[in-house]
Design a protein around this motif. Structure first.
Motif, PDB file in Angstrom:
ATOM      1  N   TYR A   1      36.630  63.131  25.148  1.00  0.00           N
ATOM      2  CA  TYR A   1      37.313  64.551  24.799  1.00  0.00           C
ATOM      3  C   TYR A   1      38.499  63.859  23.201  1.00  0.00           C
ATOM      4  CZ  TYR A   1      35.382  65.805  28.778  1.00  0.00           C
ATOM      5  OH  TYR A   1      35.290  65.924  30.070  1.00  0.00           O
ATOM      6  N   GLY A   2      38.304  62.775  22.773  1.00  0.00           N
ATOM      7  CA  GLY A   2      39.257  62.998  21.255  1.00  0.00           C
ATOM      8  C   GLY A   2      39.880  61.865  21.477  1.00  0.00           C
ATOM      9  N   ARG A   3      40.035  61.109  22.853  1.00  0.00           N
ATOM     10  CA  ARG A   3      41.188  60.564  23.088  1.00  0.00           C
ATOM     11  C   ARG A   3      40.639  59.177  22.872  1.00  0.00           C
ATOM     12  NH1 ARG A   3      41.110  62.305  29.705  1.00  0.00           N
ATOM     13  NH2 ARG A   3      41.568  64.418  29.855  1.00  0.00           N
ATOM     14  N   GLU A   4      41.728  58.265  22.095  1.00  0.00           N
ATOM     15  CA  GLU A   4      41.722  56.569  22.391  1.00  0.00           C
ATOM     16  C   GLU A   4      40.702  55.460  23.004  1.00  0.00           C
ATOM     17  OE1 GLU A   4      43.747  55.811  19.430  1.00  0.00           O
ATOM     18  OE2 GLU A   4      44.790  57.277  19.150  1.00  0.00           O
ATOM     19  N   ALA A   5      39.971  55.236  22.633  1.00  0.00           N
ATOM     20  CA  ALA A   5      39.568  54.288  23.501  1.00  0.00           C
ATOM     21  C   ALA A   5      39.870  53.037  24.351  1.00  0.00           C
ATOM     22  CB  ALA A   5      38.652  53.036  22.375  1.00  0.00           C
ATOM     23  N   LEU A   6      41.136  52.954  23.859  1.00  0.00           N
ATOM     24  CA  LEU A   6      41.515  52.174  25.480  1.00  0.00           C
ATOM     25  C   LEU A   6      43.308  53.347  25.033  1.00  0.00           C
ATOM     26  CD1 LEU A   6      43.532  49.447  24.067  1.00  0.00           C
ATOM     27  CD2 LEU A   6      41.192  48.591  23.801  1.00  0.00           C
ATOM     28  N   THR A   7      44.137  52.257  25.953  1.00  0.00           N
ATOM     29  CA  THR A   7      45.300  52.379  25.729  1.00  0.00           C
ATOM     30  C   THR A   7      46.846  51.622  26.629  1.00  0.00           C
ATOM     31  OG1 THR A   7      45.199  54.947  26.674  1.00  0.00           O
ATOM     32  CG2 THR A   7      47.178  54.305  27.369  1.00  0.00           C
TER      33      THR A   7
END
Length: 401
Positions: free
Chosen positions: A325-331
């Motif tokens: 959903y277009g989120r960052e690959a990691l946080t």
């Protein structure tokens, strides 16, 4: 066995003798020119009728303790049996359906006794799915003597499963959603030389010995268990599984994962939603072919060295990080670090552009890895370089006076 089947057929026919075929089939429809679908079916016998002679699939929904289908439906390749009162299923009663490819049995609120004797006659049967029954009982010997290639057992309240019961013909095995499932004779998996896919999800497995896996395994799904560590022995074994393409360990309790454990054949790695805090060997992901890597939803402590590995893998064009959903690959969980605001995406150019105006992890080979913002530029300089800088300043002051 043929005699047993004929006797069962005669008994079933006699129990519905008082009913006409039309009465029994009044809740059945012929759909799409090839399928029989019965709803609220009550009889233990599905009689033959010329109107359904072209049927290749049967979908039986109702309330019956067992079901025998008239062997005149010789072209059936798919049978689904869903009964809230199912108590017995015997493969011998279906052995005449030689074209059968898929079989589904489930939804019983009773304990279901399954007898696999006769399953060896179903040479074309590629998929057997027994699901959502109050309890499942089966004979280990009869299962082992079958020629089944695909077996799926889910939500049947099994308290244990013995892998030594599986026939060597098994290619795809799925056991899922068991609260207290004990895996017995797991080392027997080694003998399943034809096994390509193993799915053991939502079983609350706390410890898994990867050394028992067959060498030819292609896909391994272990998501939503309680695995917290992978031993060094298992790590080395995984590395040598040269056919493994998919490894799914999402939603477990891993606090660390050695990417050097991955075989060169790997294509997809799922590590979503674990407890991984430190990633020190990301660069060890095999780059012999394109790999999809999922590390989202982990409490990762981001560092400059991790960023460098991340970008280097992107530059290789062989690794793609999964970002739903277009989120960052990691946080980054170290929110006080400027690295937490970096665009951890598959766009290497955007990361480089951001870094050039931020910490300079990629340009200055920053090895301190703290990523803190503020007046810390002197602290980020290597001590030896700082020492040399002081000498240069001293000489400059001496000759400028």
């Amino acid at each position: 066995m043929k005699l047993v089947f004929l006797l069962a057929l005669v008994i079933s026919i006699n129990t519905v003798k008082s009913q006409s075929t039309a009465e029994i089939l009044n809740r059945c429809e012929f759909e799409y020119g090839n399928s029989i679908r019965c709803r609220n079916f009550q009889s233990t016998y599905l009689p033959y009728t010329e109107g359904f002679k072209k049927a290749t699939a049967v979908y039986m929904h109702g309330n019956f303790s067992e079901l025998i289908i008239d062997p005149a439906y010789a072209n059936l390749d798919k049978i689904l049996i869903s009964s809230t009162n199912l108590q017995k299923f015997e493969f011998e009663n279906y052995a005449n359906f030689t074209k059968l490819k898929s079989l589904y049995v489930g939804d019983s609120e009773q304990a279901v006794n399954v007898n696999f004797t006769g399953a060896e006659k179903l040479k074309r049967l590629t998929s057997l799915n027994i699901w959502t029954n109050k309890m499942l009982n089966y004979s280990c010997e009869s299962l082992k003597s079958s020629n089944l290639e695909e077996l799926s057992l889910g939500r049947n309240n099994l308290d244990s499963f013995d892998f030594s019961c599986l026939p060597n013909t098994m290619k795809d095995l799925s056991l899922y959603e068991y609260t207290f499932l004990t895996l017995r004779s797991l080392d027997s998996l080694k003998n399943l030389s034809n096994l390509n896919t193993l799915t053991l999800w939502r079983n609350k497995i706390t410890d898994f010995n990867f050394t028992y896996l067959p060498q030819n395994l292609v896909e391994l799904y272990l998501w939503e268990n309680q695995i917290s560590t992978i031993s060094n022995e298992s790590c080395q074994f995984l590395k040598n599984l040269t056919s493994l393409r998919v490894l799914s360990l999402g939603s477990n309790r891993l606090d660390y994962f050695h990417f050097g454990c991955l075989p060169t054949s790997i294509r997809t790695v799922d590590l979503f939603n674990n407890n991984i805090t430190e990633i020190t060997d990301l660069i060890d992901v095999p780059q012999f072919s394109r790999v999809r890597l999922g590390i989202m939803r982990n409490p990762i402590n981001c560092t400059c060295s991790l960023l460098r590995d991340f970008v280097q893998l992107l530059d290789s064009s062989n690794v793609t990080f999964i970002n739903h959903y277009g989120r960052e690959a990691l946080t980054c969980t170290n929110v006080d670090s400027e690295l937490a605001s970096y665009p951890w995406s598959n766009n290497a150019a955007a990361i480089k552009l951001h870094d050039a105006s931020a910490l300079g992890c990629l340009t200055d080979d920053n090895d301190t890895d703290n990523g803190n913002t503020g007046n810390t530029s002197d602290a980020l300089i290597d001590p030896f370089l700082n020492f040399l800088a002081n000498i240069v300043r001293s000489f400059y002051r001496l000759f400028s006076t």
